[in-house]
Design a protein around this motif. Structure first.
Motif, PDB file in Angstrom:
ATOM      1  N   GLY A   1      21.301  28.747  19.911  1.00  0.00           N
ATOM      2  CA  GLY A   1      21.164  27.325  19.596  1.00  0.00           C
ATOM      3  C   GLY A   1      19.722  26.864  19.688  1.00  0.00           C
ATOM      4  N   THR A   2      19.019  27.346  20.702  1.00  0.00           N
ATOM      5  CA  THR A   2      17.610  27.006  20.870  1.00  0.00           C
ATOM      6  C   THR A   2      16.783  27.541  19.705  1.00  0.00           C
ATOM      7  OG1 THR A   2      17.886  27.059  23.277  1.00  0.00           O
ATOM      8  CG2 THR A   2      15.637  27.205  22.431  1.00  0.00           C
ATOM      9  N   MET A   3      17.065  28.796  19.312  1.00  0.00           N
ATOM     10  CA  MET A   3      16.353  29.391  18.177  1.00  0.00           C
ATOM     11  C   MET A   3      16.641  28.630  16.894  1.00  0.00           C
ATOM     12  SD  MET A   3      14.639  32.182  19.144  1.00  0.00           S
ATOM     13  CE  MET A   3      14.687  33.526  17.970  1.00  0.00           C
ATOM     14  N   ASP A   4      17.855  28.167  16.735  1.00  0.00           N
ATOM     15  CA  ASP A   4      18.247  27.394  15.560  1.00  0.00           C
ATOM     16  C   ASP A   4      17.397  26.133  15.449  1.00  0.00           C
ATOM     17  OD1 ASP A   4      19.839  26.482  13.341  1.00  0.00           O
ATOM     18  OD2 ASP A   4      20.960  25.241  14.741  1.00  0.00           O
ATOM     19  N   GLU A   5      17.294  25.395  16.540  1.00  0.00           N
ATOM     20  CA  GLU A   5      16.510  24.169  16.535  1.00  0.00           C
ATOM     21  C   GLU A   5      15.025  24.469  16.321  1.00  0.00           C
ATOM     22  OE1 GLU A   5      17.856  21.395  16.366  1.00  0.00           O
ATOM     23  OE2 GLU A   5      19.840  21.553  17.273  1.00  0.00           O
ATOM     24  N   LEU A   6      14.532  25.515  16.944  1.00  0.00           N
ATOM     25  CA  LEU A   6      13.124  25.897  16.806  1.00  0.00           C
ATOM     26  C   LEU A   6      12.763  26.174  15.352  1.00  0.00           C
ATOM     27  CD1 LEU A   6      10.326  26.949  17.677  1.00  0.00           C
ATOM     28  CD2 LEU A   6      11.441  29.134  18.246  1.00  0.00           C
ATOM     29  N   PHE A   7      13.534  27.035  14.706  1.00  0.00           N
ATOM     30  CA  PHE A   7      13.177  27.436  13.352  1.00  0.00           C
ATOM     31  C   PHE A   7      13.484  26.344  12.329  1.00  0.00           C
ATOM     32  CE2 PHE A   7      12.886  31.643  15.264  1.00  0.00           C
ATOM     33  CZ  PHE A   7      11.705  32.079  14.681  1.00  0.00           C
TER      34      PHE A   7
ATOM     35  N   THR B   1       7.642  23.055   5.103  1.00  0.00           N
ATOM     36  CA  THR B   1       7.985  22.549   3.767  1.00  0.00           C
ATOM     37  C   THR B   1       7.595  21.082   3.587  1.00  0.00           C
ATOM     38  OG1 THR B   1      10.232  22.051   4.537  1.00  0.00           O
ATOM     39  CG2 THR B   1       9.876  24.181   3.461  1.00  0.00           C
ATOM     40  N   LYS B   2       6.901  20.525   4.605  1.00  0.00           N
ATOM     41  CA  LYS B   2       6.381  19.163   4.564  1.00  0.00           C
ATOM     42  C   LYS B   2       7.476  18.100   4.441  1.00  0.00           C
ATOM     43  CE  LYS B   2       1.903  20.656   2.803  1.00  0.00           C
ATOM     44  NZ  LYS B   2       1.383  20.791   4.167  1.00  0.00           N
ATOM     45  N   LYS B   3       8.655  18.419   4.942  1.00  0.00           N
ATOM     46  CA  LYS B   3       9.678  17.390   5.093  1.00  0.00           C
ATOM     47  C   LYS B   3       9.319  16.446   6.243  1.00  0.00           C
ATOM     48  CE  LYS B   3      12.535  18.832   1.892  1.00  0.00           C
ATOM     49  NZ  LYS B   3      12.813  18.013   0.692  1.00  0.00           N
ATOM     50  N   ILE B   4       8.631  16.989   7.244  1.00  0.00           N
ATOM     51  CA  ILE B   4       8.039  16.177   8.290  1.00  0.00           C
ATOM     52  C   ILE B   4       6.608  16.657   8.465  1.00  0.00           C
ATOM     53  CG2 ILE B   4      10.113  15.532   9.552  1.00  0.00           C
ATOM     54  CD1 ILE B   4       9.699  17.859  11.388  1.00  0.00           C
ATOM     55  N   THR B   5       5.723  15.792   8.953  1.00  0.00           N
ATOM     56  CA  THR B   5       4.315  16.142   9.070  1.00  0.00           C
ATOM     57  C   THR B   5       3.846  15.979  10.506  1.00  0.00           C
ATOM     58  OG1 THR B   5       3.691  13.873   8.491  1.00  0.00           O
ATOM     59  CG2 THR B   5       3.814  15.473   6.702  1.00  0.00           C
ATOM     60  N   ARG B   6       2.831  16.780  10.866  1.00  0.00           N
ATOM     61  CA  ARG B   6       2.197  16.675  12.178  1.00  0.00           C
ATOM     62  C   ARG B   6       3.229  16.609  13.299  1.00  0.00           C
ATOM     63  NH1 ARG B   6      -3.295  17.698  12.135  1.00  0.00           N
ATOM     64  NH2 ARG B   6      -3.338  16.683  14.158  1.00  0.00           N
ATOM     65  N   PHE B   7       4.114  17.594  13.304  1.00  0.00           N
ATOM     66  CA  PHE B   7       5.190  17.623  14.286  1.00  0.00           C
ATOM     67  C   PHE B   7       4.945  18.809  15.214  1.00  0.00           C
ATOM     68  CE2 PHE B   7       9.488  18.290  15.872  1.00  0.00           C
ATOM     69  CZ  PHE B   7       9.991  17.003  15.997  1.00  0.00           C
ATOM     70  N   PRO B   8       4.364  18.589  16.396  1.00  0.00           N
ATOM     71  CA  PRO B   8       4.026  19.708  17.265  1.00  0.00           C
ATOM     72  C   PRO B   8       5.262  20.409  17.818  1.00  0.00           C
ATOM     73  CG  PRO B   8       3.591  17.626  18.367  1.00  0.00           C
ATOM     74  CD  PRO B   8       3.943  17.288  16.952  1.00  0.00           C
ATOM     75  N   VAL B   9       5.184  21.729  17.878  1.00  0.00           N
ATOM     76  CA  VAL B   9       6.246  22.554  18.437  1.00  0.00           C
ATOM     77  C   VAL B   9       5.627  23.393  19.550  1.00  0.00           C
ATOM     78  CG1 VAL B   9       7.936  24.372  18.001  1.00  0.00           C
ATOM     79  CG2 VAL B   9       7.470  22.644  16.238  1.00  0.00           C
TER      80      VAL B   9
END
Length: 237
Positions: free
Chosen positions: A152-158, A166-174
């Motif tokens: 589940g964690t890997m799912d959210e991460l990727f 894919t630039k659906k969201i921008t400047r989103f730190p992980v």
């Protein structure tokens, strides 16, 4: 009591195909209502960070304590803390946030096993559909901090990395916390994906790997300030 067959399972069921035409149109209304509930309950949140990690992390373990420190540091920096609302690493981050005086949010999911919302949540919601819940994690977060976890964690991460790539969201730190746990994955991404040109150096730069909670929170703050400056037209060109 947890249902043996969840709402998600009914939606994705391929055995009873003859029921799709009659039932799925009505299911769309339930899905819509779940989106509306999420938007209505979360739209007034202060800036927040989603924290992911294993439900199987043991209280008192080094990973649990890392989650507590992270939740506390994020709260002190002025961020709400959003988790999946369950036990383990999620509970740790919620606990750290609440005990530091921050806003602690839990977005649970209907499962046939585990889990109720933990006891350290100020605002809690239970979702039937994974994809609705995932939308809430991304829409109401300014960053993802990822503690050691499983599928589940890997799912959210990727998913987060794909949305940024894919630039659906921008400047989103992980941020990945736990160098020993995540180093093998980073090595594989570099040695296999990057080496065979499946990703680029820019894609790898989307991830910060650290054991240092202060470094993680400073990275989130820096990216948040960039977004604020960009929105107000103050960003240097």
């Amino acid at each position: 009591m947890k249902p043996k067959i969840t709402t998600d399972s009914h939606l994705l069921d391929t055995v009873h195909r003859h029921e799709w035409k009659q039932r799925d149109a009505w299911r769309a209304l339930r899905i819509l209502s779940e989106f509306v509930d999420g938007f209505d309950n979360l739209s007034d949140l202060e800036p927040a960070v989603s924290v992911f990690g294993s439900a199987r992390t043991k209280p008192g373990s080094s990973e649990y304590l890392l989650g507590e420190r992270l939740g506390s540091a994020l709260a002190k920096a002025g961020f709400g803390v959003i988790t999946g609302g369950g036990p383990g690493a999620m509970e740790a981050a919620n606990r750290g946030a609440r005990e530091a005086g921050g806003v602690s949010i839990g977005l649970g999911i209907e499962l046939p096993f585990e889990q109720r919302l933990n006891d350290f949540i100020d605002l809690g919601m239970d979702f039937r559909y994974f994809f609705v819940r995932k939308t809430m994690f991304v829409k109401y977060s300014q960053a993802f901090c990822v503690l050691p976890g499983g599928f589940g964690t890997m799912d959210e991460l990727f998913e987060a990395l794909t949305l940024v790539q894919t630039k659906k969201i921008t400047r989103f730190p992980v941020v990945l916390l736990g160098v020993d746990y995540w180093s093998g994955l980073i090595d594989w991404l570099r040695d296999r994906m990057l080496h065979t040109t499946k990703i680029t150096e820019e894609d790898l730069d989307l991830i910060l790997l650290t054991d240092d909670v202060d470094e993680a929170v400073a990275h989130v703050i820096k990216e948040s300030e960039y977004l604020r400056d960009e929105a107000s037209g103050k960003k240097d060109v």
